[in-house]
Design a protein around this motif. Structure first.
Motif, PDB file in Angstrom:
ATOM      1  N   TYR A 223     -51.442 -20.236 -16.518  1.00 54.76           N
ATOM      2  CA  TYR A 223     -51.508 -19.208 -17.691  1.00 54.76           C
ATOM      3  C   TYR A 223     -50.623 -19.914 -18.761  1.00 54.76           C
ATOM      4  O   TYR A 223     -49.437 -20.378 -18.605  1.00 54.76           O
ATOM      5  CB  TYR A 223     -50.881 -17.786 -17.099  1.00 54.76           C
ATOM      6  N   ARG A 224     -50.981 -19.643 -19.899  1.00 57.29           N
ATOM      7  CA  ARG A 224     -50.159 -19.688 -21.350  1.00 57.29           C
ATOM      8  C   ARG A 224     -48.794 -19.133 -21.006  1.00 57.29           C
ATOM      9  O   ARG A 224     -49.268 -17.730 -20.791  1.00 57.29           O
ATOM     10  CB  ARG A 224     -51.166 -19.587 -22.441  1.00 57.29           C
ATOM     11  N   THR A 225     -47.763 -19.264 -21.203  1.00 58.05           N
ATOM     12  CA  THR A 225     -46.490 -18.774 -20.833  1.00 58.05           C
ATOM     13  C   THR A 225     -45.294 -19.182 -22.083  1.00 58.05           C
ATOM     14  O   THR A 225     -45.233 -20.165 -22.371  1.00 58.05           O
ATOM     15  CB  THR A 225     -46.153 -19.398 -19.484  1.00 58.05           C
ATOM     16  N   TYR A 226     -44.585 -18.183 -22.159  1.00 58.69           N
ATOM     17  CA  TYR A 226     -43.506 -18.225 -22.945  1.00 58.69           C
ATOM     18  C   TYR A 226     -42.162 -17.920 -21.781  1.00 58.69           C
ATOM     19  O   TYR A 226     -42.238 -16.668 -21.216  1.00 58.69           O
ATOM     20  CB  TYR A 226     -43.230 -17.153 -24.005  1.00 58.69           C
ATOM     21  N   LEU A 227     -41.317 -18.953 -21.787  1.00 58.30           N
ATOM     22  CA  LEU A 227     -40.118 -18.621 -20.828  1.00 58.30           C
ATOM     23  C   LEU A 227     -38.979 -18.472 -21.613  1.00 58.30           C
ATOM     24  O   LEU A 227     -38.626 -19.419 -22.666  1.00 58.30           O
ATOM     25  CB  LEU A 227     -39.909 -19.882 -19.910  1.00 58.30           C
ATOM     26  N   THR A 228     -38.434 -17.314 -21.552  1.00 55.21           N
ATOM     27  CA  THR A 228     -37.076 -17.188 -22.383  1.00 55.21           C
ATOM     28  C   THR A 228     -36.011 -18.032 -21.975  1.00 55.21           C
ATOM     29  O   THR A 228     -35.914 -18.786 -20.910  1.00 55.21           O
ATOM     30  CB  THR A 228     -36.440 -15.680 -22.150  1.00 55.21           C
ATOM     31  N   ALA A 229     -34.849 -18.065 -22.616  1.00 56.62           N
ATOM     32  CA  ALA A 229     -33.876 -19.111 -22.392  1.00 56.62           C
ATOM     33  C   ALA A 229     -33.331 -18.775 -20.928  1.00 56.62           C
ATOM     34  O   ALA A 229     -32.689 -19.681 -20.349  1.00 56.62           O
ATOM     35  CB  ALA A 229     -32.895 -19.053 -23.535  1.00 56.62           C
ATOM     36  N   THR A 427     -15.417 -21.597 -15.219  1.00 60.81           N
ATOM     37  CA  THR A 427     -15.857 -22.300 -16.801  1.00 60.81           C
ATOM     38  C   THR A 427     -16.946 -22.926 -17.083  1.00 60.81           C
ATOM     39  O   THR A 427     -17.980 -23.129 -15.827  1.00 60.81           O
ATOM     40  CB  THR A 427     -14.806 -23.359 -17.203  1.00 60.81           C
ATOM     41  N   GLY A 428     -17.533 -23.311 -18.079  1.00 61.18           N
ATOM     42  CA  GLY A 428     -18.690 -24.033 -18.239  1.00 61.18           C
ATOM     43  C   GLY A 428     -20.029 -23.036 -18.515  1.00 61.18           C
ATOM     44  O   GLY A 428     -19.700 -21.856 -18.612  1.00 61.18           O
ATOM     45  N   GLY A 429     -20.997 -23.792 -18.674  1.00 60.19           N
ATOM     46  CA  GLY A 429     -22.311 -22.883 -18.931  1.00 60.19           C
ATOM     47  C   GLY A 429     -23.287 -23.781 -19.754  1.00 60.19           C
ATOM     48  O   GLY A 429     -23.297 -25.207 -19.376  1.00 60.19           O
ATOM     49  N   MET A 430     -24.204 -23.542 -20.442  1.00 63.31           N
ATOM     50  CA  MET A 430     -25.132 -24.061 -21.063  1.00 63.31           C
ATOM     51  C   MET A 430     -25.865 -23.430 -22.371  1.00 63.31           C
ATOM     52  O   MET A 430     -25.632 -22.279 -22.357  1.00 63.31           O
ATOM     53  CB  MET A 430     -26.202 -24.518 -20.247  1.00 63.31           C
ATOM     54  N   THR A 431     -26.223 -24.085 -23.332  1.00 61.60           N
ATOM     55  CA  THR A 431     -27.098 -23.630 -24.405  1.00 61.60           C
ATOM     56  C   THR A 431     -28.392 -24.233 -24.557  1.00 61.60           C
ATOM     57  O   THR A 431     -28.756 -25.388 -24.179  1.00 61.60           O
ATOM     58  CB  THR A 431     -26.373 -23.868 -25.789  1.00 61.60           C
ATOM     59  N   LEU A 432     -29.450 -23.090 -24.340  1.00 58.81           N
ATOM     60  CA  LEU A 432     -30.878 -23.431 -24.054  1.00 58.81           C
ATOM     61  C   LEU A 432     -31.730 -22.620 -25.048  1.00 58.81           C
ATOM     62  O   LEU A 432     -31.425 -21.474 -25.215  1.00 58.81           O
ATOM     63  CB  LEU A 432     -31.305 -23.233 -22.657  1.00 58.81           C
ATOM     64  N   PRO A 433     -32.802 -23.464 -25.384  1.00 60.92           N
ATOM     65  CA  PRO A 433     -33.739 -22.515 -26.095  1.00 60.92           C
ATOM     66  C   PRO A 433     -34.910 -21.960 -25.221  1.00 60.92           C
ATOM     67  O   PRO A 433     -35.004 -22.387 -24.006  1.00 60.92           O
ATOM     68  CB  PRO A 433     -34.566 -23.524 -26.999  1.00 60.92           C
ATOM     69  N   GLY A 434     -35.742 -20.904 -25.702  1.00 60.04           N
ATOM     70  CA  GLY A 434     -36.909 -20.634 -24.785  1.00 60.04           C
ATOM     71  C   GLY A 434     -37.790 -21.494 -25.172  1.00 60.04           C
ATOM     72  O   GLY A 434     -37.787 -22.377 -26.044  1.00 60.04           O
ATOM     73  N   VAL A 435     -39.083 -21.606 -24.143  1.00 60.36           N
ATOM     74  CA  VAL A 435     -40.012 -22.593 -24.290  1.00 60.36           C
ATOM     75  C   VAL A 435     -41.250 -21.907 -24.273  1.00 60.36           C
ATOM     76  O   VAL A 435     -41.553 -20.994 -23.490  1.00 60.36           O
ATOM     77  CB  VAL A 435     -39.748 -23.600 -22.996  1.00 60.36           C
TER      78      VAL A 435
END
Length: 444
Positions: A223-229, A427-435
């Protein structure tokens, strides 16, 4: 936020240990501490609240090619903590006489000094309780807040000194409807804003009525899909733990082995970096090396690897400050051109996936993962959310999602701090866009 001066205490312990060294011994000291507030909410009310202040010191003694470790709790009383460190040093010294040589021992031997101290704007616990009560009025609000000061330190006999102390918070919550379905939201950072929190709650609450509609039942398929960050984060987190490891690549165990070998590629728009400039993790490691920002994926192709001291010694590489297990701990993925207000219209008809659950690998060599959709997965038609979708299992390859199936990336990547509190706040983490993906495979 914390009133106790952990940095001064650590410096005093480091100086005390240095005076106790004998002969050719080298001492490496690693320190972690926190002063954190924890609040658990149920139905918008406090279920549990508490404060944790704790410190931990790891003493590592090296003599030639032999080494030994000891970890102790520090309580803040210098005489008592120094006495315990002295006893630990004596035990380590005795154990080194029987310890075998470590063929992969390597540690930083160039002196350096680094200090990061960043004060944040955190909510007072009682003020936060009132804010949640106001924003969650009439809602079944369930959440967990963790915030406060975290400190990390390093000192070595070669003259290196590192200190990292920051204030931040991480708040995740879910809004439930009568069906038992939920919408999950998160708010993290170092500058709390009541208005931002209220907006996030309102945004989620506006979609609650949709959860009460008859769920859309989908057949297995693509299915065509949008995945949030957040949803993409569940996939990237699984890959980030070992996918960029030099050791994993050298032993052919990396889940991104084919990417690093050039046998698989992502879309050219995919660029991923271990970005120390985010400031969400210390710029030094426990082996005495300053950490570096490392390009991991450049224009869709595998670039460098995260290399700690032991991998460097064993495989003839150069260490770049990676942590012991070589995970990506400050990962940043570049965004694209899809604005938040345009997501639904760009998706048009398909799946909107807010979160993923129980993610694991179904085929490591092809970076194929499986798991469940959960929390705010919706069916969208003509750019409008029309119904919730019952939880379904997915099984798909990251090479597809970020490869030939990648259509667009969010314009503004989202910061997601590591929310682990196992033993201590991480500590730490990440910065991600939705896809936005042309297809995403659901199996049952």
């Amino acid at each position: 936020m914390a009133t106790f001066d952990w940095q001064r205490h650590f410096d005093a312990l480091a100086q005390g240990v240095e005076r106790l060294r004998a002969g050719s011994e080298i001492a490496l000291l690693s320190f972690s501490a926190e002063h954190s507030e924890f609040i658990r909410f149920n139905r918008g009310k406090v279920r549990q609240i508490g404060t944790v202040s704790q410190g931990k010191l790891t003493l590592r003694l090296i003599d030639g090619m032999r080494q030994a470790y000891s970890t102790m709790t520090v309580g803040g009383q210098l005489d008592a903590d120094m006495h315990e460190a002295s006893e630990a040093l004596a035990v380590l010294r005795a154990s080194l006489r029987e310890a075998p040589e470590d063929p992969h021992l390597l540690f930083g031997q160039s002196p350096w000094t680094q200090s990061t101290q960043r004060s944040g704007r955190l909510p007072e616990p009682q003020a936060l309780v009132r804010t949640v009560a106001e924003c969650a009025q009439g809602l079944d609000f369930v959440g967990f807040y963790a915030g406060g000061t975290m400190a990390r330190g390093f000192a070595s006999s070669v003259g290196s000194r590192g200190w990292y102390e920051v204030d931040n918070f991480n708040f995740s919550w879910s809004l439930y409807d009568r069906s038992g379905r939920a919408i999950k939201s998160e708010y993290a950072g170092d500058a709390w804003d009541d208005a931002v929190f209220a907006h996030k709650v309102e945004e989620a609450a506006a979609r609650l009525p949709i959860l009460g509609r008859t769920p859309r039942v989908l057949m297995p398929g693509r299915y065509r899909t949008y995945l949030t960050a957040s949803a993409l984060g569940s996939l990237i987190e699984s890959v980030a733990y070992e996918g960029f490891s030099a050791r994993g690549q050298a032993t052919s165990r990396s889940v991104l082995y084919k990417l690093h070998k050039g046998e698989a590629v992502f879309d050219p728009r995919v660029t991923i970096t271990e970005e120390l400039g985010l400031g969400i993790t210390p710029g030094f490691n426990d082996d005495g090396y300053l950490r570096e920002s490392v390009p991991l994926v450049t224009n869709g192709r595998g670039a460098q690897r995260l290399t700690d001291a032991r991998s460097a010694r064993e495989y003839g590489l150069t260490p770049n400050g990676a942590l012991a297990e070589e995970p990506a701990s400050s990962l940043a993925m570049e965004g694209g051109d899809l604005r938040g207000e345009d997501v639904l219209s760009a998706l048009d008809t398909g799946l909107y996936v807010g979160n993923l659950w129980y993610v694991n690998f179904s085929d490591r060599m092809h970076c194929r993962m499986t798991g469940m959709t959960r929390f705010a997965t919706f069916w969208v038609e003509n750019g409008r959310i029309v119904a919730p979708v019952e939880a379904m299992r997915f099984d798909d390859s990251l090479y597809r999602l970020l490869g030939d199936q990648l259509e667009r990336l969010d314009a503004e990547p989202e910061l997601m701090l590591n929310d682990s509190t196992w033993g201590e706040r991480a500590t730490g983490g990440m910065t991600l866009p939705g896809v936005l993906a042309k297809s995403f495979e659901l199996t049952l």
